[in-house]
Write an enzyme that holds these catalytic residues in place. Structure first.
Site, short mmCIF file in Angstrom:
data_model
loop_
_atom_site.label_atom_id
_atom_site.label_comp_id
_atom_site.label_asym_id
_atom_site.label_seq_id
_atom_site.Cartn_x
_atom_site.Cartn_y
_atom_site.Cartn_z
N CYS A 1 1.12 74.83 -4.62
CA CYS A 1 1.07 73.46 -4.12
C CYS A 1 2.41 72.80 -4.39
O CYS A 1 3.34 73.43 -4.88
CB CYS A 1 -0.08 72.68 -4.74
SG CYS A 1 0.14 72.21 -6.46
N GLY A 2 2.51 71.53 -4.09
CA GLY A 2 3.79 70.84 -4.20
C GLY A 2 4.38 70.87 -5.60
O GLY A 2 5.56 71.15 -5.78
#
Lengths: 146, 99
Positions: free
Chosen positions: B11-12
Site C-alpha cells: 500500500c502507499g
C-alpha cells in the site's frame, strides 16, 4: 498501550488544511512530533486516502518515527473537502469526515487496524459521528474500535 | 507438500491498509487450503520485491511495470466487490501452485 481518540469540529478549504488541523490537535495532545503532518501530506499527494463508502471518509496517515502515542483524530468539517480516492488516480470523494491515524509499530496493532477499517467503512457508525455532539465522539470511537 | 505461494501486499505507506489486507488475504487462503507466505510493503518497493514473490497485491493504484500477477485488493478493505476479489485471489494462487 492505550490509544488516544480526539475529535474536533473545523472548517477547511482543502484536504491539506484538513490534515494540518488534525495534526495540530494531535500535537497539542502530545501524540506526534513535527514530522508527522508533513509526512501525511506528502503521502496523501502520492497515495491518496479517500474512501468511496456510502458516507465517504478520508484516512490520511503515514509511517514515521514521530509518533509518540497511537492516536486517531476525527475532524468533522462544516463543508466537505475533496480527497482523491485510494483506489483511483482521477476520482475523488467529497467528505466531511477526516480521520487522521497515527500508528506506530503497526504489526502489533493488527486488531486495532482491522476494527478501525471496519468502522470507517460502516456508514451507520459514520452517520453517528456526523450527528452526535463532538465531545461524545472520542468515547464512541474508543468503544466501537476497541 | 503443496508449493507455498509467496505474496507481497503493498500500500502507499506500508502501514494501515496493507496490514488489514494482509490479514484478509491470510484468511481467504487458509479457508481455501492454499499455503502462503505473505510479506508487506509499500508501492515503491514493488519493482525490487516483485522478483522475490509469486503474486503482488495492492490496496491502491500501481501504474509501474510488473512481471508478476497483480491483484487489486482495495475491495477487501472497503467491502466493495469483496467476493470477486476473493475468487481472483484463490484462482491466481492456485494457478501459481500448479505451475
Amino acid at each position: 498501550m492505550s490509544n488516544t481518540y480526539l475529535a474536533i469540529n473545523g472548517e477547511a478549504d482543502n484536504w491539506e488544511e484538513a490534515i494540518t488541523q488534525c495534526g495540530e490537535a494531535l500535537k497539542a495532545a502530545g501524540c506526534i512530533g513535527d514530522a508527522f503532518t508533513p509526512a501525511c501530506i506528502k503521502r496523501e499527494k502520492e497515495f491518496p486516502t479517500g474512501l468511496p463508502s456510502d458516507v465517504p471518509v478520508a484516512i490520511p496517515h503515514s509511517k514515521t518515527e514521530d509518533i509518540f502515542k497511537n492516536a486517531v483524530c476525527l475532524l468533522r468539517l462544516k463543508k466537505p473537502v475533496k480527497f482523491y480516492r485510494m483506489d483511483s488516480d482521477d476520482e475523488y470523494v467529497n467528505t466531511r469526515l477526516v480521520m487522521n491515524i497515527a500508528i506506530n509499530d503497526n504489526d502489533n496493532h493488527v486488531d486495532f487496524l482491522q476494527h478501525l477499517m471496519g468502522v470507517v467503512t460502516d456508514s451507520e457508525k459514520m452517520e453517528n459521528c456526523m450527528a452526535m455532539p463532538i465531545e461524545a465522539i472520542p468515547g464512541y470511537l474508543a468503544q466501537i474500535i476497541e | 507438500m503443496a508449493k507455498e505461494v509467496k505474496i507481497l501486499v503493498a500500500c502507499g505507506s506500508g502501514v494501515a491498509t496493507s496490514t488489514v489486507a494482509q490479514e484478509s488475504v491470510k484468511k481467504i487462503c487458509k479457508d481455501a487450503g492454499i499455503p502462503i507466505k505473505v510479506t508487506k510493503g509499500t508501492i515503491s518497493e514493488i519493482p525490487n520485491k516483485q522478483n522475490t514473490v509469486d503474486v503482488v497485491m495492492v490496496t491502491t493504484n500501481y501504474r509501474g511495470q510488473i512481471d508478476k500477477p497483480l491483484i487489486k485488493v482495495f475491495g477487501l478493505i472497503s467491502g466493495i466487490g469483496k467476493e470477486k476479489i476473493e475468487q481472483e485471489i484463490i484462482a491466481t494462487c492456485k494457478a501459481v501452485m500448479e505451475a
